[in-house]
Design an enzyme around this catalytic site. Structure first.
Site, PDB file in Angstrom:
ATOM      1  N   ASP A 145      57.820  60.037  46.581  1.00 45.10           N
ATOM      2  CA  ASP A 145      57.702  61.494  46.379  1.00 45.10           C
ATOM      3  C   ASP A 145      58.557  62.147  47.450  1.00 45.10           C
ATOM      4  O   ASP A 145      58.047  62.596  48.482  1.00 45.10           O
ATOM      5  CB  ASP A 145      56.238  61.946  46.479  1.00 45.10           C
ATOM      6  CG  ASP A 145      56.103  63.465  46.354  1.00 45.10           C
ATOM      7  OD1 ASP A 145      57.101  64.130  46.006  1.00 45.10           O
ATOM      8  OD2 ASP A 145      54.998  63.980  46.608  1.00 45.10           O
TER       9      ASP A 145
HETATM   10  C1  LIG Z   1      57.152  66.931  48.637  1.00 38.29           C
HETATM   11  S1  LIG Z   1      57.100  66.118  50.147  1.00 38.29           S
HETATM   12  C2  LIG Z   1      56.008  64.768  49.866  1.00 38.29           C
HETATM   13  C3  LIG Z   1      54.602  65.200  49.635  1.00 38.29           C
HETATM   14  C4  LIG Z   1      53.570  64.114  49.859  1.00 38.29           C
HETATM   15  N1  LIG Z   1      53.462  63.260  48.688  1.00 38.29           N
HETATM   16  C5  LIG Z   1      52.210  64.705  50.181  1.00 38.29           C
HETATM   17  O1  LIG Z   1      51.222  64.217  49.637  1.00 38.29           O
HETATM   18  O2  LIG Z   1      52.123  65.628  50.985  1.00 38.29           O
HETATM   19  C6  LIG Z   1      58.657  65.292  50.237  1.00 38.29           C
HETATM   20  C7  LIG Z   1      58.882  64.617  51.572  1.00 38.29           C
HETATM   21  O3  LIG Z   1      59.948  63.682  51.452  1.00 38.29           O
HETATM   22  C8  LIG Z   1      60.790  63.782  52.589  1.00 38.29           C
HETATM   23  N2  LIG Z   1      62.108  63.270  52.171  1.00 38.29           N
HETATM   24  C9  LIG Z   1      63.066  63.905  51.465  1.00 38.29           C
HETATM   25  N3  LIG Z   1      64.078  63.068  51.190  1.00 38.29           N
HETATM   26  C10 LIG Z   1      63.746  61.860  51.741  1.00 38.29           C
HETATM   27  C11 LIG Z   1      64.381  60.590  51.779  1.00 38.29           C
HETATM   28  N4  LIG Z   1      65.549  60.391  51.175  1.00 38.29           N
HETATM   29  N5  LIG Z   1      63.752  59.579  52.443  1.00 38.29           N
HETATM   30  C12 LIG Z   1      62.543  59.773  53.039  1.00 38.29           C
HETATM   31  N6  LIG Z   1      61.902  60.965  53.029  1.00 38.29           N
HETATM   32  C13 LIG Z   1      62.481  61.985  52.378  1.00 38.29           C
HETATM   33  C14 LIG Z   1      60.744  65.257  52.942  1.00 38.29           C
HETATM   34  O4  LIG Z   1      61.158  65.486  54.276  1.00 38.29           O
HETATM   35  C15 LIG Z   1      59.272  65.572  52.697  1.00 38.29           C
HETATM   36  O5  LIG Z   1      58.495  65.287  53.817  1.00 38.29           O
END
Ligand SMILES: C[S@@+](CC[C@H](N)C(=O)[O-])C[C@H]1O[C@@H](n2cnc3c(N)ncnc32)[C@H](O)[C@@H]1O
Length: 230
Positions: A145
């Site tokens: 996610d």
């Molecule tokens: C929508 S949030 C996830 C929500 C989480 N499932 C929750 O329950 O709160 C997306 C997260 O993914 C991270 N993110 C974005 N691209 C990423 C990547 N390529 N690898 C790892 N983390 C990533 C963002 O910084 C953010 O913290």
């Protein structure tokens, strides 16, 4: 009626991709935390049923979820739902924004703090695509996610994660009998078709999650891929 107060920023960092911030606003049922990533609203915790479903759908399909990998910490609700399952022994969370990992070790958002404090959790800074693209441990459950889905990206470089090489790499890190689940903020027919090509159509399914937010209806979706037991 008085106008709603604007959100208050409780933590802020200048990340490599732009501002990362935690804000709090008063909701009808109590405080609501908002996460800003790369200067863009990423999520809040007013309605976290789909983040929790991501964990629960995967755990329900996996007989022995000893080792779990989560891509994207966010506000920690998926990780916390995983940790509620006593069968889970280790949870690795790979997160791009170092500020979020710092905030999981602080006392800012209860869910994030609970994730950071759990001894089964390992927090890793980095891109989950790069992490999965290197050979290493197999996981019983892999949960992704990190973005809204391939048709509506927040962070453009994440398109790679939804491409065939990255999906093959992610599936290669799923242990026999395990499961990969990808969250999306809308239905993604092209992703479903690609997963079917990569894993075989009988191994792939879509779970549609109808969500009501701010008086509007949305179909969020989970893309589930199971790996046969050895
Ligand atoms: C929508 S949030 C996830 C929500 C989480 N499932 C929750 O329950 O709160 C997306 C997260 O993914 C991270 N993110 C974005 N691209 C990423 C990547 N390529 N690898 C790892 N983390 C990533 C963002 O910084 C953010 O913290």
């Amino acid at each position: 009626m008085l106008p709603a107060e604007p959100p208050r920023t409780v933590a802020r960092a200048d990340g490599a991709r732009g501002v990362v911030a935690l804000r709090v606003r008063q909701g009808p049922a109590g405080p609501v935390h908002e996460l800003i990533v790369a200067g863009i609203f990423a999520m809040d915790d007013a309605e976290t049923s789909s983040e929790i479903a991501l964990a629960e759908v995967a755990l329900a399909r996996c007989p022995r979820p000893d080792r779990v990998l989560i891509g994207g910490l966010g506000l920690g609700h998926t990780a916390l739902a995983v940790l509620r399952d006593a069968r889970v022994e280790e949870v690795t969370v790979v997160e791009l924004e170092p500020a979020l990992l710092d905030w999981a070790r602080a006392d800012l958002v209860p869910a994030l703090t609970a994730v950071g404090a759990d001894p089964r959790v390992r927090l890793v800074e980095g891109d989950v695509g790069a992490f999965l693209g290197t050979a290493g441990t197999e996981y019983d459950v892999v949960l992704l996610d990190v973005d809204n889905g391939p048709s509506f990206l927040v962070h453009e470089p994440n398109h790679l994660l939804y491409g065939e090489p990255a999906l093959r790499a992610a599936l290669a890190r799923v242990a026999p009998g395990g499961v990969l689940v990808i969250w999306a903020a809308q239905r993604e027919p092209a992703l479903l078709a690609l997963l079917g090509e990569v894993a075989g159509p009988d191994r792939v399914s879509e779970v549609v999650l109808p969500i009501h937010r701010d008086g509007r209806a949305f179909d969020y979706a989970l893309y589930v891929v199971t790996r046969p037991a050895a």
